[in-house]
Write a protein that holds these residues in place. Structure first.
Motif, PDB file in Angstrom:
ATOM      1  N   ASN A  56      29.580   6.304   6.969  1.00 23.64           N
ATOM      2  CA  ASN A  56      29.966   6.529   6.086  1.00 23.64           C
ATOM      3  C   ASN A  56      29.075   6.222   4.914  1.00 23.64           C
ATOM      4  O   ASN A  56      28.432   5.096   4.985  1.00 23.64           O
ATOM      5  CB  ASN A  56      31.410   6.196   5.499  1.00 23.64           C
ATOM      6  N   GLU A  57      28.842   6.794   3.700  1.00 17.65           N
ATOM      7  CA  GLU A  57      27.638   6.363   2.509  1.00 17.65           C
ATOM      8  C   GLU A  57      27.970   6.590   1.652  1.00 17.65           C
ATOM      9  O   GLU A  57      28.267   8.091   1.410  1.00 17.65           O
ATOM     10  CB  GLU A  57      26.007   6.515   3.080  1.00 17.65           C
ATOM     11  N   VAL A  58      28.461   5.915   0.794  1.00 13.41           N
ATOM     12  CA  VAL A  58      28.825   6.104  -0.720  1.00 13.41           C
ATOM     13  C   VAL A  58      28.140   5.582  -1.830  1.00 13.41           C
ATOM     14  O   VAL A  58      27.961   4.452  -2.026  1.00 13.41           O
ATOM     15  CB  VAL A  58      30.277   5.393  -0.793  1.00 13.41           C
ATOM     16  N   LEU A  59      28.451   6.675  -2.861  1.00 15.55           N
ATOM     17  CA  LEU A  59      26.836   6.081  -4.501  1.00 15.55           C
ATOM     18  C   LEU A  59      28.407   5.340  -5.320  1.00 15.55           C
ATOM     19  O   LEU A  59      29.465   6.154  -5.148  1.00 15.55           O
ATOM     20  CB  LEU A  59      26.098   7.649  -4.674  1.00 15.55           C
ATOM     21  N   GLY A  60      27.930   4.475  -5.227  1.00 19.06           N
ATOM     22  CA  GLY A  60      28.955   3.852  -7.010  1.00 19.06           C
ATOM     23  C   GLY A  60      28.126   4.064  -7.702  1.00 19.06           C
ATOM     24  O   GLY A  60      27.065   3.305  -7.819  1.00 19.06           O
ATOM     25  N   LEU A  61      29.549   3.523  -9.166  1.00 17.90           N
ATOM     26  CA  LEU A  61      28.565   3.586 -10.199  1.00 17.90           C
ATOM     27  C   LEU A  61      29.558   3.018 -10.869  1.00 17.90           C
ATOM     28  O   LEU A  61      30.686   3.806 -11.362  1.00 17.90           O
ATOM     29  CB  LEU A  61      27.689   5.106 -10.829  1.00 17.90           C
ATOM     30  N   ARG A  62      28.976   2.303 -11.624  1.00 10.64           N
ATOM     31  CA  ARG A  62      30.180   1.500 -12.399  1.00 10.64           C
ATOM     32  C   ARG A  62      29.971   1.287 -14.525  1.00 10.64           C
ATOM     33  O   ARG A  62      28.400   0.731 -15.049  1.00 10.64           O
ATOM     34  CB  ARG A  62      30.254  -0.336 -12.090  1.00 10.64           C
ATOM     35  N   VAL A  63      31.364   2.067 -14.319  1.00 11.36           N
ATOM     36  CA  VAL A  63      31.015   1.506 -16.031  1.00 11.36           C
ATOM     37  C   VAL A  63      32.301   0.648 -16.568  1.00 11.36           C
ATOM     38  O   VAL A  63      33.524   1.008 -15.848  1.00 11.36           O
ATOM     39  CB  VAL A  63      31.300   3.236 -16.451  1.00 11.36           C
ATOM     40  N   GLY A  64      31.220  -0.300 -17.323  1.00 12.10           N
ATOM     41  CA  GLY A  64      33.003  -1.138 -17.635  1.00 12.10           C
ATOM     42  C   GLY A  64      33.558  -1.659 -16.352  1.00 12.10           C
ATOM     43  O   GLY A  64      32.619  -2.411 -15.524  1.00 12.10           O
ATOM     44  N   ALA A  65      35.309  -2.057 -15.873  1.00  9.58           N
ATOM     45  CA  ALA A  65      35.589  -2.015 -15.716  1.00  9.58           C
ATOM     46  C   ALA A  65      35.647  -1.113 -14.358  1.00  9.58           C
ATOM     47  O   ALA A  65      36.212  -1.612 -12.997  1.00  9.58           O
ATOM     48  CB  ALA A  65      37.193  -2.406 -15.819  1.00  9.58           C
ATOM     49  N   ALA A  66      35.064   0.145 -14.518  1.00  8.19           N
ATOM     50  CA  ALA A  66      35.717   1.005 -13.501  1.00  8.19           C
ATOM     51  C   ALA A  66      34.105   1.588 -12.263  1.00  8.19           C
ATOM     52  O   ALA A  66      33.268   1.256 -12.983  1.00  8.19           O
ATOM     53  CB  ALA A  66      35.881   2.662 -13.567  1.00  8.19           C
ATOM     54  N   VAL A  67      34.615   1.708 -11.341  1.00  9.18           N
ATOM     55  CA  VAL A  67      33.869   2.090 -10.362  1.00  9.18           C
ATOM     56  C   VAL A  67      34.076   3.351  -9.662  1.00  9.18           C
ATOM     57  O   VAL A  67      34.827   3.673  -9.092  1.00  9.18           O
ATOM     58  CB  VAL A  67      33.668   1.244  -8.761  1.00  9.18           C
ATOM     59  N   GLY A  68      33.086   4.774 -10.504  1.00 13.55           N
ATOM     60  CA  GLY A  68      33.221   6.074  -9.803  1.00 13.55           C
ATOM     61  C   GLY A  68      32.080   6.056  -8.156  1.00 13.55           C
ATOM     62  O   GLY A  68      31.400   5.168  -8.062  1.00 13.55           O
ATOM     63  N   SER A  69      32.645   6.984  -7.502  1.00 10.71           N
ATOM     64  CA  SER A  69      32.331   7.401  -6.151  1.00 10.71           C
ATOM     65  C   SER A  69      31.916   8.459  -5.956  1.00 10.71           C
ATOM     66  O   SER A  69      32.817   9.328  -6.007  1.00 10.71           O
ATOM     67  CB  SER A  69      33.465   6.571  -5.689  1.00 10.71           C
ATOM     68  N   CYS A  70      31.404   9.006  -5.090  1.00 13.34           N
ATOM     69  CA  CYS A  70      30.716  10.062  -4.338  1.00 13.34           C
ATOM     70  C   CYS A  70      30.121   9.584  -2.348  1.00 13.34           C
ATOM     71  O   CYS A  70      29.143   9.064  -2.664  1.00 13.34           O
ATOM     72  CB  CYS A  70      30.497  10.995  -4.648  1.00 13.34           C
ATOM     73  N   ALA A  71      30.494  10.289  -2.209  1.00 15.65           N
ATOM     74  CA  ALA A  71      30.610  10.559  -0.692  1.00 15.65           C
ATOM     75  C   ALA A  71      29.156  11.108  -0.497  1.00 15.65           C
ATOM     76  O   ALA A  71      28.593  11.945  -1.064  1.00 15.65           O
ATOM     77  CB  ALA A  71      31.488  10.416   0.230  1.00 15.65           C
ATOM     78  N   VAL A  72      28.290  10.821   0.495  1.00 18.52           N
ATOM     79  CA  VAL A  72      26.878  11.973   0.615  1.00 18.52           C
ATOM     80  C   VAL A  72      26.621  11.226   2.188  1.00 18.52           C
ATOM     81  O   VAL A  72      26.898  10.162   2.506  1.00 18.52           O
ATOM     82  CB  VAL A  72      25.392  10.752  -0.014  1.00 18.52           C
TER      83      VAL A  72
END
Length: 278
Positions: A56-72
């Motif tokens: 698995n590989e997942v892109l993570g982006l952090r905005v404030g306390a939140a982490v958004g994710s999308c697998a690639v």
């Protein structure tokens, strides 16, 4: 389960949701928010007692306390892409040319606006501490428990996870495993690669959030809506995006934001949605 009307289907698509976020209709203007941290998480898995493994590989982006994710797909993102995301405005990343970046940015934004709490419709489900396989099976039971089906029904399982197939077998539910990678399951069953072509053979759909990143979510959502079928999403990718489609083809979501169960042996939490996001 009562099917939602086609009018409702037109009211919410992924593109419309993203456009609403860009327009500031779902919360603060994304132009005023920045991604503080961008990263990828890579793993290779071969559980004890299992004959097959996966990556698995997942892109993570952090905005404030939140982490958004999308697998690639492993190796699909250059390091330059990750570096470009760090410090970028959320509005720019919502318009990014790469779909996984747009999905992770929308996920981070919506998690920042509506975190996974009971106040927003989420029901926490604890995953006890344990080995990677024990935690995988615990998650699988929670996900499959969202399907309201009698024994003998058939499920389209999109995004092959052997623990989920094992949980379906325990419920005496038939399934058609589907994954772009093809191959075979732990039980030597052939894995199909075209989900939509098999959907008509199934009573319900059990679908990975990874479909957001590869562009196959919308056709499956429309199929479920038009045919009145249950569509249960298990979401590490887009855990805060997919609850927005409850009532628009999606019947339930098991949301699992970063950090995922496979990153740590301690207890973790899933967030289950059956109604709308508040």
């Amino acid at each position: 389960m009562t099917a939602v009307s086609s009018t409702s289907a037109e009211a919410m698509t992924y593109e419309r949701l993203s456009a609403r976020a860009l327009d500031g209709q779902l919360g603060p203007d994304p132009a005023g928010l920045r991604v503080a941290v961008a990263f990828t998480t890579r793993q290779a898995v071969r559980h004890d007692g299992r004959s097959t493994g996966y990556r698995n590989e997942v892109l993570g982006l952090r905005v404030g306390a939140a982490v958004g994710s999308c697998a690639v797909e492993p190796g699909a993102l250059d390091d330059d892409v990750v570096e470009d995301c760090a410090g970028a405005g959320v509005d720019r990343l919502l318009r990014h040319p790469l779909t996984p970046v747009r999905v992770a940015a929308l996920d981070a934004y919506l998690m920042h606006v509506t975190p996974h709490t009971p106040a927003h419709g989420a029901v926490p489900v604890p995953v006890p501490a344990g080995t990677s396989l024990e935690k995988s099976r615990s998650r699988a039971r929670a996900v499959v428990g969202l399907l309201d089906l009698p024994p003998g029904a058939t499920v389209l399982a999109v995004g092959v996870v052997n623990s989920l197939l094992e949980a379906l077998r325990a419920r005496r539910l038939g399934y058609i495993p589907c994954d772009f990678k093809g191959g075979v399951t732990e039980w030597d069953e052939d894995v199909v690669t075209d989900a939509l072509s098999e959907a008509h053979r199934c009573d319900a759909l059990l679908v990975s959030g990874m479909t957001l990143g590869n562009g196959t979510f919308e056709p499956l959502r429309r199929h479920a809506l038009e045919h009145g079928k249950q569509l249960v999403m298990f979401a590490q990718t887009g855990s805060s995006v997919l609850p927005r489609f409850l009532g628009h083809g999606v019947s339930a979501v098991c949301a699992e934001p970063y950090p995922f169960f496979w990153l740590d042996g301690g207890p973790s939490t899933l967030h289950v949605y059956r109604g709308g996001v508040r």
